[in-house]
Design an enzyme around this catalytic site. Structure first.
Site, PDB file in Angstrom:
ATOM      1  N   ASP A  31      23.290  25.825  49.261  1.00  0.00           N
ATOM      2  CA  ASP A  31      23.252  26.567  48.112  1.00  0.00           C
ATOM      3  C   ASP A  31      21.372  25.960  47.706  1.00  0.00           C
ATOM      4  O   ASP A  31      20.866  25.037  48.075  1.00  0.00           O
ATOM      5  CB  ASP A  31      23.936  25.802  46.910  1.00  0.00           C
ATOM      6  CG  ASP A  31      23.810  26.579  45.474  1.00  0.00           C
ATOM      7  OD1 ASP A  31      25.008  27.092  45.357  1.00  0.00           O
ATOM      8  OD2 ASP A  31      22.826  26.560  45.099  1.00  0.00           O
ATOM      9  N   THR A  82      26.847  38.132  41.466  1.00  0.00           N
ATOM     10  CA  THR A  82      26.997  39.608  41.553  1.00  0.00           C
ATOM     11  C   THR A  82      26.871  39.973  39.924  1.00  0.00           C
ATOM     12  O   THR A  82      28.007  40.687  39.614  1.00  0.00           O
ATOM     13  CB  THR A  82      27.792  40.235  42.534  1.00  0.00           C
ATOM     14  OG1 THR A  82      29.272  39.618  42.020  1.00  0.00           O
ATOM     15  CG2 THR A  82      27.580  40.253  43.699  1.00  0.00           C
ATOM     16  N   LYS A 203      38.837  45.407  45.205  1.00  0.00           N
ATOM     17  CA  LYS A 203      38.660  43.989  44.329  1.00  0.00           C
ATOM     18  C   LYS A 203      38.234  44.441  42.874  1.00  0.00           C
ATOM     19  O   LYS A 203      38.873  44.007  41.860  1.00  0.00           O
ATOM     20  CB  LYS A 203      37.517  43.228  44.808  1.00  0.00           C
ATOM     21  CG  LYS A 203      36.881  42.241  44.002  1.00  0.00           C
ATOM     22  CD  LYS A 203      37.907  41.162  43.766  1.00  0.00           C
ATOM     23  CE  LYS A 203      37.262  39.997  42.617  1.00  0.00           C
ATOM     24  NZ  LYS A 203      38.381  39.180  42.241  1.00  0.00           N
ATOM     25  N   ASN A 207      40.514  44.134  38.995  1.00  0.00           N
ATOM     26  CA  ASN A 207      39.810  43.431  38.005  1.00  0.00           C
ATOM     27  C   ASN A 207      40.150  44.500  36.864  1.00  0.00           C
ATOM     28  O   ASN A 207      40.360  44.466  35.562  1.00  0.00           O
ATOM     29  CB  ASN A 207      38.505  42.979  38.064  1.00  0.00           C
ATOM     30  CG  ASN A 207      38.679  41.608  39.002  1.00  0.00           C
ATOM     31  OD1 ASN A 207      39.965  41.166  38.955  1.00  0.00           O
ATOM     32  ND2 ASN A 207      37.731  41.310  39.494  1.00  0.00           N
ATOM     33  N   HIS A 241      61.585  46.760  29.399  1.00  0.00           N
ATOM     34  CA  HIS A 241      61.616  48.060  30.128  1.00  0.00           C
ATOM     35  C   HIS A 241      61.252  47.670  31.701  1.00  0.00           C
ATOM     36  O   HIS A 241      60.283  47.042  31.994  1.00  0.00           O
ATOM     37  CB  HIS A 241      60.766  49.157  29.701  1.00  0.00           C
ATOM     38  CG  HIS A 241      60.595  50.357  30.371  1.00  0.00           C
ATOM     39  ND1 HIS A 241      60.547  50.509  31.736  1.00  0.00           N
ATOM     40  CD2 HIS A 241      61.264  51.735  29.924  1.00  0.00           C
ATOM     41  CE1 HIS A 241      60.843  51.970  32.077  1.00  0.00           C
ATOM     42  NE2 HIS A 241      61.056  52.589  30.885  1.00  0.00           N
ATOM     43  N   CYS A 257      35.072  37.654  36.379  1.00  0.00           N
ATOM     44  CA  CYS A 257      35.904  39.100  37.037  1.00  0.00           C
ATOM     45  C   CYS A 257      36.172  40.244  36.012  1.00  0.00           C
ATOM     46  O   CYS A 257      35.721  41.405  36.106  1.00  0.00           O
ATOM     47  CB  CYS A 257      37.146  38.704  37.522  1.00  0.00           C
ATOM     48  SG  CYS A 257      36.842  37.630  39.083  1.00  0.00           S
ATOM     49  N   TYR A 316      36.092  30.637  28.564  1.00  0.00           N
ATOM     50  CA  TYR A 316      36.702  31.908  28.398  1.00  0.00           C
ATOM     51  C   TYR A 316      38.173  31.927  28.873  1.00  0.00           C
ATOM     52  O   TYR A 316      38.841  33.029  28.656  1.00  0.00           O
ATOM     53  CB  TYR A 316      35.876  32.645  29.521  1.00  0.00           C
ATOM     54  CG  TYR A 316      36.436  32.775  30.924  1.00  0.00           C
ATOM     55  CD1 TYR A 316      37.179  33.556  31.251  1.00  0.00           C
ATOM     56  CD2 TYR A 316      35.541  31.997  31.590  1.00  0.00           C
ATOM     57  CE1 TYR A 316      37.738  33.362  32.857  1.00  0.00           C
ATOM     58  CE2 TYR A 316      36.184  31.919  33.199  1.00  0.00           C
ATOM     59  CZ  TYR A 316      36.933  32.779  33.532  1.00  0.00           C
ATOM     60  OH  TYR A 316      37.450  32.663  34.928  1.00  0.00           O
TER      61      TYR A 316
HETATM   62  N1  NAD Z   1      34.407  32.731  39.410  1.00  0.00           N
HETATM   63  C1  NAD Z   1      35.499  33.419  39.598  1.00  0.00           C
HETATM   64  O1  NAD Z   1      36.530  33.177  38.898  1.00  0.00           O
HETATM   65  C2  NAD Z   1      35.275  34.438  40.811  1.00  0.00           C
HETATM   66  C3  NAD Z   1      36.800  34.909  41.125  1.00  0.00           C
HETATM   67  C4  NAD Z   1      36.603  35.977  42.166  1.00  0.00           C
HETATM   68  C5  NAD Z   1      35.292  36.498  42.519  1.00  0.00           C
HETATM   69  N2  NAD Z   1      34.081  35.880  41.990  1.00  0.00           N
HETATM   70  C6  NAD Z   1      32.738  36.490  42.652  1.00  0.00           C
HETATM   71  O2  NAD Z   1      32.395  35.479  43.316  1.00  0.00           O
HETATM   72  C7  NAD Z   1      30.748  35.627  43.631  1.00  0.00           C
HETATM   73  C8  NAD Z   1      30.370  34.371  43.049  1.00  0.00           C
HETATM   74  O3  NAD Z   1      30.852  33.632  41.775  1.00  0.00           O
HETATM   75  P1  NAD Z   1      30.561  32.329  41.474  1.00  0.00           P
HETATM   76  O4  NAD Z   1      31.598  32.366  40.083  1.00  0.00           O
HETATM   77  O5  NAD Z   1      31.324  31.270  42.505  1.00  0.00           O
HETATM   78  O6  NAD Z   1      29.086  32.036  41.003  1.00  0.00           O
HETATM   79  P2  NAD Z   1      28.458  30.846  40.556  1.00  0.00           P
HETATM   80  O7  NAD Z   1      27.465  31.382  39.648  1.00  0.00           O
HETATM   81  O8  NAD Z   1      29.328  29.895  40.196  1.00  0.00           O
HETATM   82  O9  NAD Z   1      27.700  30.458  42.160  1.00  0.00           O
HETATM   83  C9  NAD Z   1      26.807  31.059  42.630  1.00  0.00           C
HETATM   84  C10 NAD Z   1      25.926  30.016  43.616  1.00  0.00           C
HETATM   85  O10 NAD Z   1      25.289  30.775  44.411  1.00  0.00           O
HETATM   86  C11 NAD Z   1      24.063  30.055  44.555  1.00  0.00           C
HETATM   87  N3  NAD Z   1      23.007  30.940  44.928  1.00  0.00           N
HETATM   88  C12 NAD Z   1      22.474  32.297  44.500  1.00  0.00           C
HETATM   89  N4  NAD Z   1      21.807  32.800  45.283  1.00  0.00           N
HETATM   90  C13 NAD Z   1      21.667  31.977  46.534  1.00  0.00           C
HETATM   91  C14 NAD Z   1      20.735  32.246  47.662  1.00  0.00           C
HETATM   92  N5  NAD Z   1      20.051  33.199  47.924  1.00  0.00           N
HETATM   93  N6  NAD Z   1      20.967  31.277  48.644  1.00  0.00           N
HETATM   94  C15 NAD Z   1      21.808  30.040  48.423  1.00  0.00           C
HETATM   95  N7  NAD Z   1      22.613  29.902  47.284  1.00  0.00           N
HETATM   96  C16 NAD Z   1      22.421  30.910  46.206  1.00  0.00           C
HETATM   97  C17 NAD Z   1      23.880  29.751  43.406  1.00  0.00           C
HETATM   98  O11 NAD Z   1      22.832  28.615  43.099  1.00  0.00           O
HETATM   99  C18 NAD Z   1      25.154  29.261  42.643  1.00  0.00           C
HETATM  100  O12 NAD Z   1      25.367  27.885  43.022  1.00  0.00           O
HETATM  101  C19 NAD Z   1      30.677  36.565  42.592  1.00  0.00           C
HETATM  102  O13 NAD Z   1      30.279  37.728  42.944  1.00  0.00           O
HETATM  103  C20 NAD Z   1      31.837  36.632  41.641  1.00  0.00           C
HETATM  104  O14 NAD Z   1      31.966  37.891  41.035  1.00  0.00           O
HETATM  105  C21 NAD Z   1      34.237  35.082  41.078  1.00  0.00           C
END
Ligand code: NAD
Length: 409
Positions: A31, A82, A203, A207, A241, A257, A316
């Site tokens: 990270d 994203t 996906k 959602n 139902h 999501c 949330y």
């Molecule tokens: N949180 C959820 O409940 C959930 C569920 C399903 C899918 N998702 C999807 O999963 C993905 C990640 O979500 P999340 O909640 O884990 O996000 P998050 O913000 O918790 O974590 C993302 C991490 O990526 C790191 N990061 C960003 N760019 C980087 C790079 N270039 N190199 C290294 N590290 C980098 C950030 O520092 C951060 O720690 C998203 O697309 C989200 O939509 C999330």
């Protein structure tokens, strides 16, 4: 295959990396947030989640490594944010693009790059494949790209990682099979193989389906309020139902999501998506509806001052510490526009000061509060319901039985 490098150690990447590590795969988690990496390396977790501590201990025992560096290897999983662009509603792929570029600068020839982040259909075609080619790699030979979206829900992440069914989108069948074998190290659910674009859309569709269903429940709430009908009773009856399954209404949807992904479809297919757009608008308007209802209840009880109003819950959803896109924060933003800055706020899961007038224990939060608005159904409030016996309660989650007067959503 070599070490597995998981890029992005947030809510999705961290448990995923640890799950692989705890199940016999050599993992390096990367990270770019140094503070986060330092915290993990000092043996501390970066968020709370059922079963995460135990998983962390197992992963550490298996020698998982955390670093800010990208590792030279032949397999990567990317789990970076994203978001969507606020004006066009299209996906903002900037984090994915940056991560893929960094991987391509470090990887071995023949590497497999799996995008786990949720992306809109066509994102890999439009944003990822061109970078691979621009860097001089031949797609399908020097580099293989696939998509493996994640379905887990905060609060049950560790359980769901092991038990959910999952989808792998790969345009090269053998690559799909190879990735499937990685996930089979811990995933006991069915693993479905498909092409990249179908996986991307599936996906977002999952959602969006939930967003639309919740929006329907929220519209029913407003109708029922006008007709003095109990919406929960209505939904309970309708769901008898055999082919009806209406979800529960609420003060709004939050998290990453449901409140974000359907916007990708609005951005990409504006001429097609009437229902999707309508649902987004209904759910995004719920904090306004709650605001109006608070006013109504205050008027009814002659409460003139917002300092007598307490908002319970900042996250949330229940029993997590994630406040992203939370309905309570949206409600506070609405209040802020009306210069209301003295409403009290409390959430047992949020230890740091995040908003104004935030309390850190329930007793002082309730002292002097006349109207308690329950916005999140944490176990704490379910278990300490008697604390509300003397309060006027506006229960937006249908969980409270104690209170001087109880109003539903
Ligand atoms: N949180 C959820 O409940 C959930 C569920 C399903 C899918 N998702 C999807 O999963 C993905 C990640 O979500 P999340 O909640 O884990 O996000 P998050 O913000 O918790 O974590 C993302 C991490 O990526 C790191 N990061 C960003 N760019 C980087 C790079 N270039 N190199 C290294 N590290 C980098 C950030 O520092 C951060 O720690 C998203 O697309 C989200 O939509 C999330």
């Amino acid at each position: 295959m070599g070490v597995l490098n998981v890029i992005g150690l947030g809510y999705i990447g961290l448990p995923t990396a640890m799950m692989f590590a705890a199940n016999g795969i050599e993992v390096v988690g990367t990270d770019y947030n140094k503070k986060l990496v330092d915290t993990l390396n000092s043996g501390k977790l970066t968020f709370e989640e059922d079963g995460l501590e135990e998983l962390f201990n197992k992963a550490v025992a298996e020698k998982i490594k955390f670093t800010t560096e990208y590792i030279k290897t032949d397999r990567y999983i990317i789990t970076v944010p994203t978001p969507y662009l606020s004006d066009s509603k299209k996906i903002d792929a900037v984090y994915v693009v940056k991560a893929v570029e960094n991987v391509l600068d470090n990887c071995e020839k023949g590497a497999i790059i799996v995008i786990e982040s949720t992306v809109s259909p066509g994102t890999i075609e439009k944003f990822v494949k061109p970078i691979v080619m621009a860097k001089g790699f031949t797609l399908g030979k020097d580099i293989h790209i696939a998509h493996a979206p994640e379905r887990i829900i905060p609060g049950r992440m560790v359980y769901e990682l092991a038990n959910n069914s999952r989808t792998i989108g790969a345009d090269e069948k053998e690559v799909g099979e190879e990735i499937k074998s990685w996930y089979e190290s811990f995933c006991m659910g069915e693993i479905v193989l498909t092409d990249i674009k179908t996986a991307e859309l599936s996906k977002v569709v999952e959602n969006t389906f939930r967003d639309i269903n919740i929006a329907f429940a929220n519209e029913l709430t407003k109708m029922c309020h006008k007709e003095s009908i109990d919406v929960y009773e209505l939904i309970r009856i309708a769901n008898k139902h055999p082919r009806v399954n209406i979800l529960q209404p609420g003060p709004g949807v939050g998290g990453h999501c449901i409140s974000v992904d359907p916007w990708f479809l609005v951005g990409d297919y504006p001429d097609i998506v009437n229902v999707v757009l309508g649902a987004r608008e209904v759910n995004d308007a719920m904090p306004h509806y709650v605001f109006d209802r608070i006013h109504e209840i205050m008027r009814e009880h002659n409460i003139k001052d917002f300092s007598k109003v307490g908002l319970y819950g900042l996250t949330y959803k229940e029993n997590v510490d994630d406040t992203r896109e939370s309905p309570t924060i949206q409600l506070l933003e609405i209040m802020d526009k009306y210069n209301i800055d003295n409403v009290k706020v409390y959430d047992p899961w949020i230890k740091a000061d995040k908003v104004k007038n935030q309390y850190h224990d329930m007793e002082s939060f309730l002292e002097g509060t006349e109207l308690v608005v329950v916005l999140v159904g944490h176990d704490e409030i379910k278990e300490k319901q008697e604390f509300l016996s003397e309060k006027i309660v506006y229960d937006t989650r249908n969980i409270i039985e104690f209170g001087k007067v109880i109003y539903k959503l």
